[in-house]
Motif scaffolding. Sequence first.
Motif, PDB file in Angstrom:
ATOM      1  N   MET A 125      10.318   6.609  -2.172  1.00  0.00           N
ATOM      2  CA  MET A 125      10.170   5.177  -1.850  1.00  0.00           C
ATOM      3  C   MET A 125       9.559   4.428  -3.021  1.00  0.00           C
ATOM      4  SD  MET A 125       8.417   4.867   1.862  1.00  0.00           S
ATOM      5  CE  MET A 125       8.360   3.108   2.062  1.00  0.00           C
ATOM      6  N   VAL A 126       8.469   4.995  -3.523  1.00  0.00           N
ATOM      7  CA  VAL A 126       7.759   4.351  -4.633  1.00  0.00           C
ATOM      8  C   VAL A 126       8.686   4.231  -5.839  1.00  0.00           C
ATOM      9  CG1 VAL A 126       5.847   4.626  -6.263  1.00  0.00           C
ATOM     10  CG2 VAL A 126       5.496   5.131  -3.848  1.00  0.00           C
ATOM     11  N   LYS A 127       9.381   5.318  -6.139  1.00  0.00           N
ATOM     12  CA  LYS A 127      10.257   5.317  -7.310  1.00  0.00           C
ATOM     13  C   LYS A 127      11.426   4.358  -7.132  1.00  0.00           C
ATOM     14  CE  LYS A 127       9.034   9.829  -9.135  1.00  0.00           C
ATOM     15  NZ  LYS A 127       9.352  11.268  -9.222  1.00  0.00           N
ATOM     16  N   THR A 128      11.955   4.295  -5.908  1.00  0.00           N
ATOM     17  CA  THR A 128      13.065   3.372  -5.653  1.00  0.00           C
ATOM     18  C   THR A 128      12.620   1.932  -5.879  1.00  0.00           C
ATOM     19  OG1 THR A 128      14.152   4.863  -4.089  1.00  0.00           O
ATOM     20  CG2 THR A 128      14.688   2.532  -3.896  1.00  0.00           C
ATOM     21  N   LEU A 129      11.416   1.606  -5.414  1.00  0.00           N
ATOM     22  CA  LEU A 129      10.899   0.251  -5.629  1.00  0.00           C
ATOM     23  C   LEU A 129      10.762  -0.038  -7.125  1.00  0.00           C
ATOM     24  CD1 LEU A 129       9.996  -2.274  -4.161  1.00  0.00           C
ATOM     25  CD2 LEU A 129       7.725  -1.301  -3.924  1.00  0.00           C
ATOM     26  N   CYS A 130      10.445   1.007  -7.889  1.00  0.00           N
ATOM     27  CA  CYS A 130      10.318   0.846  -9.347  1.00  0.00           C
ATOM     28  C   CYS A 130      11.673   0.653 -10.035  1.00  0.00           C
ATOM     29  CB  CYS A 130       9.616   2.061  -9.964  1.00  0.00           C
ATOM     30  SG  CYS A 130       7.864   2.173  -9.589  1.00  0.00           S
ATOM     31  N   ASP A 171      -5.834  -1.963  -5.619  1.00  0.00           N
ATOM     32  CA  ASP A 171      -5.487  -3.347  -5.275  1.00  0.00           C
ATOM     33  C   ASP A 171      -4.336  -3.878  -6.134  1.00  0.00           C
ATOM     34  OD1 ASP A 171      -6.644  -3.707  -7.712  1.00  0.00           O
ATOM     35  OD2 ASP A 171      -8.418  -4.749  -6.976  1.00  0.00           O
ATOM     36  N   GLU A 172      -3.962  -5.105  -5.833  1.00  0.00           N
ATOM     37  CA  GLU A 172      -2.814  -5.726  -6.525  1.00  0.00           C
ATOM     38  C   GLU A 172      -3.045  -5.822  -8.045  1.00  0.00           C
ATOM     39  OE1 GLU A 172      -1.353  -9.210  -4.539  1.00  0.00           O
ATOM     40  OE2 GLU A 172      -0.234  -9.850  -6.318  1.00  0.00           O
ATOM     41  N   LYS A 173      -4.299  -6.064  -8.408  1.00  0.00           N
ATOM     42  CA  LYS A 173      -4.646  -6.179  -9.840  1.00  0.00           C
ATOM     43  C   LYS A 173      -4.275  -4.896 -10.584  1.00  0.00           C
ATOM     44  CE  LYS A 173      -8.588  -7.795 -12.594  1.00  0.00           C
ATOM     45  NZ  LYS A 173      -9.267  -6.738 -13.312  1.00  0.00           N
ATOM     46  N   PHE A 174      -4.549  -3.737  -9.950  1.00  0.00           N
ATOM     47  CA  PHE A 174      -4.232  -2.447 -10.567  1.00  0.00           C
ATOM     48  C   PHE A 174      -2.721  -2.337 -10.814  1.00  0.00           C
ATOM     49  CE2 PHE A 174      -2.502   1.785  -9.706  1.00  0.00           C
ATOM     50  CZ  PHE A 174      -3.066   2.517 -10.741  1.00  0.00           C
ATOM     51  N   SER A 185       3.902  -5.911  -7.375  1.00  0.00           N
ATOM     52  CA  SER A 185       2.551  -5.402  -7.089  1.00  0.00           C
ATOM     53  C   SER A 185       2.135  -5.588  -5.635  1.00  0.00           C
ATOM     54  CB  SER A 185       1.536  -6.074  -8.022  1.00  0.00           C
ATOM     55  OG  SER A 185       1.886  -5.806  -9.357  1.00  0.00           O
ATOM     56  N   SER A 186       2.373  -6.778  -5.089  1.00  0.00           N
ATOM     57  CA  SER A 186       1.980  -7.017  -3.687  1.00  0.00           C
ATOM     58  C   SER A 186       2.807  -6.141  -2.742  1.00  0.00           C
ATOM     59  CB  SER A 186       2.139  -8.490  -3.326  1.00  0.00           C
ATOM     60  OG  SER A 186       3.483  -8.881  -3.467  1.00  0.00           O
ATOM     61  N   TYR A 187       4.054  -5.842  -3.136  1.00  0.00           N
ATOM     62  CA  TYR A 187       4.891  -4.962  -2.304  1.00  0.00           C
ATOM     63  C   TYR A 187       4.287  -3.549  -2.270  1.00  0.00           C
ATOM     64  CZ  TYR A 187       8.501  -8.551  -3.241  1.00  0.00           C
ATOM     65  OH  TYR A 187       9.198  -9.714  -3.371  1.00  0.00           O
ATOM     66  N   PHE A 188       3.806  -3.100  -3.437  1.00  0.00           N
ATOM     67  CA  PHE A 188       3.197  -1.766  -3.501  1.00  0.00           C
ATOM     68  C   PHE A 188       1.961  -1.685  -2.607  1.00  0.00           C
ATOM     69  CE2 PHE A 188       5.486  -1.017  -7.583  1.00  0.00           C
ATOM     70  CZ  PHE A 188       6.043   0.190  -7.227  1.00  0.00           C
ATOM     71  N   VAL A 189       1.135  -2.718  -2.671  1.00  0.00           N
ATOM     72  CA  VAL A 189      -0.094  -2.732  -1.869  1.00  0.00           C
ATOM     73  C   VAL A 189       0.262  -2.646  -0.389  1.00  0.00           C
ATOM     74  CG1 VAL A 189      -2.069  -4.135  -1.177  1.00  0.00           C
ATOM     75  CG2 VAL A 189      -1.457  -3.965  -3.595  1.00  0.00           C
ATOM     76  N   GLU A 190       1.185  -3.487   0.027  1.00  0.00           N
ATOM     77  CA  GLU A 190       1.569  -3.524   1.448  1.00  0.00           C
ATOM     78  C   GLU A 190       2.164  -2.185   1.893  1.00  0.00           C
ATOM     79  OE1 GLU A 190       3.706  -7.108   2.560  1.00  0.00           O
ATOM     80  OE2 GLU A 190       4.594  -6.060   4.266  1.00  0.00           O
ATOM     81  N   MET A 191       3.090  -1.663   1.088  1.00  0.00           N
ATOM     82  CA  MET A 191       3.790  -0.424   1.446  1.00  0.00           C
ATOM     83  C   MET A 191       2.848   0.781   1.502  1.00  0.00           C
ATOM     84  SD  MET A 191       6.977   1.246  -0.584  1.00  0.00           S
ATOM     85  CE  MET A 191       6.097   2.122  -1.852  1.00  0.00           C
ATOM     86  N   THR A 192       2.021   0.937   0.477  1.00  0.00           N
ATOM     87  CA  THR A 192       1.147   2.117   0.434  1.00  0.00           C
ATOM     88  C   THR A 192       0.092   2.055   1.537  1.00  0.00           C
ATOM     89  OG1 THR A 192      -0.241   1.079  -1.254  1.00  0.00           O
ATOM     90  CG2 THR A 192       1.480   2.550  -2.031  1.00  0.00           C
ATOM     91  N   GLU A 193      -0.381   0.858   1.834  1.00  0.00           N
ATOM     92  CA  GLU A 193      -1.374   0.720   2.925  1.00  0.00           C
ATOM     93  C   GLU A 193      -0.751   1.117   4.258  1.00  0.00           C
ATOM     94  OE1 GLU A 193      -2.934  -3.248   2.731  1.00  0.00           O
ATOM     95  OE2 GLU A 193      -4.399  -2.733   1.177  1.00  0.00           O
ATOM     96  N   LYS A 194       0.493   0.681   4.475  1.00  0.00           N
ATOM     97  CA  LYS A 194       1.169   1.013   5.736  1.00  0.00           C
ATOM     98  C   LYS A 194       1.387   2.523   5.867  1.00  0.00           C
ATOM     99  CE  LYS A 194       3.657  -3.196   6.961  1.00  0.00           C
ATOM    100  NZ  LYS A 194       4.942  -3.908   6.901  1.00  0.00           N
ATOM    101  N   VAL A 195       1.759   3.167   4.773  1.00  0.00           N
ATOM    102  CA  VAL A 195       1.997   4.619   4.816  1.00  0.00           C
ATOM    103  C   VAL A 195       0.674   5.362   5.021  1.00  0.00           C
ATOM    104  CG1 VAL A 195       2.844   6.635   3.545  1.00  0.00           C
ATOM    105  CG2 VAL A 195       4.087   4.476   3.411  1.00  0.00           C
ATOM    106  N   ALA A 196      -0.345   4.957   4.279  1.00  0.00           N
ATOM    107  CA  ALA A 196      -1.652   5.630   4.394  1.00  0.00           C
ATOM    108  C   ALA A 196      -2.232   5.458   5.795  1.00  0.00           C
ATOM    109  CB  ALA A 196      -2.608   5.069   3.345  1.00  0.00           C
ATOM    110  N   ALA A 197      -1.985   4.305   6.390  1.00  0.00           N
ATOM    111  CA  ALA A 197      -2.532   4.037   7.734  1.00  0.00           C
ATOM    112  C   ALA A 197      -1.669   4.663   8.830  1.00  0.00           C
ATOM    113  CB  ALA A 197      -2.643   2.534   7.952  1.00  0.00           C
ATOM    114  N   GLY A 198      -0.500   5.149   8.465  1.00  0.00           N
ATOM    115  CA  GLY A 198       0.389   5.767   9.450  1.00  0.00           C
ATOM    116  C   GLY A 198       1.235   4.766  10.215  1.00  0.00           C
TER     117      GLY A 198
END
Length: 295
Positions: A125-130, A171-174, A185-198
């Motif tokens: 997922m991460v790589k596809t977004l990249c 965070d988005e800054k990173f 960047s904001s897409y990464f934050v949203e996506m990774t938070e959703k996956v980490a939170a289940g």
Amino acid sequence: MWKTKEIAIPKGFNFKLTAKSHGWYDLAPFRFDDEAGVLFYVFTDERNGKAIEAKISCKGKRLLIDLDTSLPDANPIPDLVRHILRFDDSIGEFHTMAANDENLNWAATRGAGRLLRSPTVFEDMVKTLCTTNCSWSLTRKMVENLVAALGASSSSGSRSFPAAETLAAKDEKFYREVVRAGYRSSYFVEMTEKVAAGTIDPEKWLDPEIPLEELRKEIKSIKGFGEYAVDNLMKLIGRYDGLALDSWLRAQFYGKHNRGRKCSDKTIEKKYKRYGKWKGLAIWCDMTSDWHDPS
DNA sequence: GCGTCCAGGTCTACC
DNA sequence: GGTAGACCTGGACGC
């Protein structure tokens, strides 16, 4: 200390065609040594979070997995290797159809069609977004930056792909300043938070029983995943119904089947319609037929 | 070295 | 449903 594991390869499996089936072998923590015919990948040891580098090669009917550490016999890496090389994928039906197509019979003859994937759907997922809306060199750079900044280090210094929880802690800054992901960047934050939170569980998507449209809808609901990205991820999951058309694939099609002239996506769809659920694999094998040397 | 232009896929607002 | 513009980066190009 390196330790070698050996596993039997499935009938008709072609190691090099699978390893170099698409650009993933070029994205960290993958690496491919063309001369030696070795695929490198850096796994994460779930027991202690440490990175383990693996050298994967093929000798006759055996696959050799050299690990830079000694692990218990019951370690999960051979199974992960089977997963990334798609040993258990059944693509015989596709090969049967391809055998009667002058543009695709090479795939049937040589055993092409297994698309290299990551050990987890999350990593894909991460790589596809990249890969969205940028050059391949920028895709490489973003993935490299991510792995270099957050991956665990192996004994040789190579780094593994970070876990969702690690990415979600940033965070988005990173993502903007370190990964150089720009507006993504904001897409990464949203996506990774959703996956980490289940809230979303990408690994469940490997279940072939999930209805196609349900799966498509769920992936499409993630910010940053449009038509191309959804199709691309679904191919890696093992669903080949979508063509995953991007500018490169379109240009290849125009050159090969339309005398270099542009045409609509519907025209492209029409060309592969008879492949049904295999059409995403059909267009990919058709457009990459000149990628692989005959050896 | 610097500035400008362009390609790339998705989202959002608008019609 | 279709379309236009914004988003951001790296590379190519001209000066």
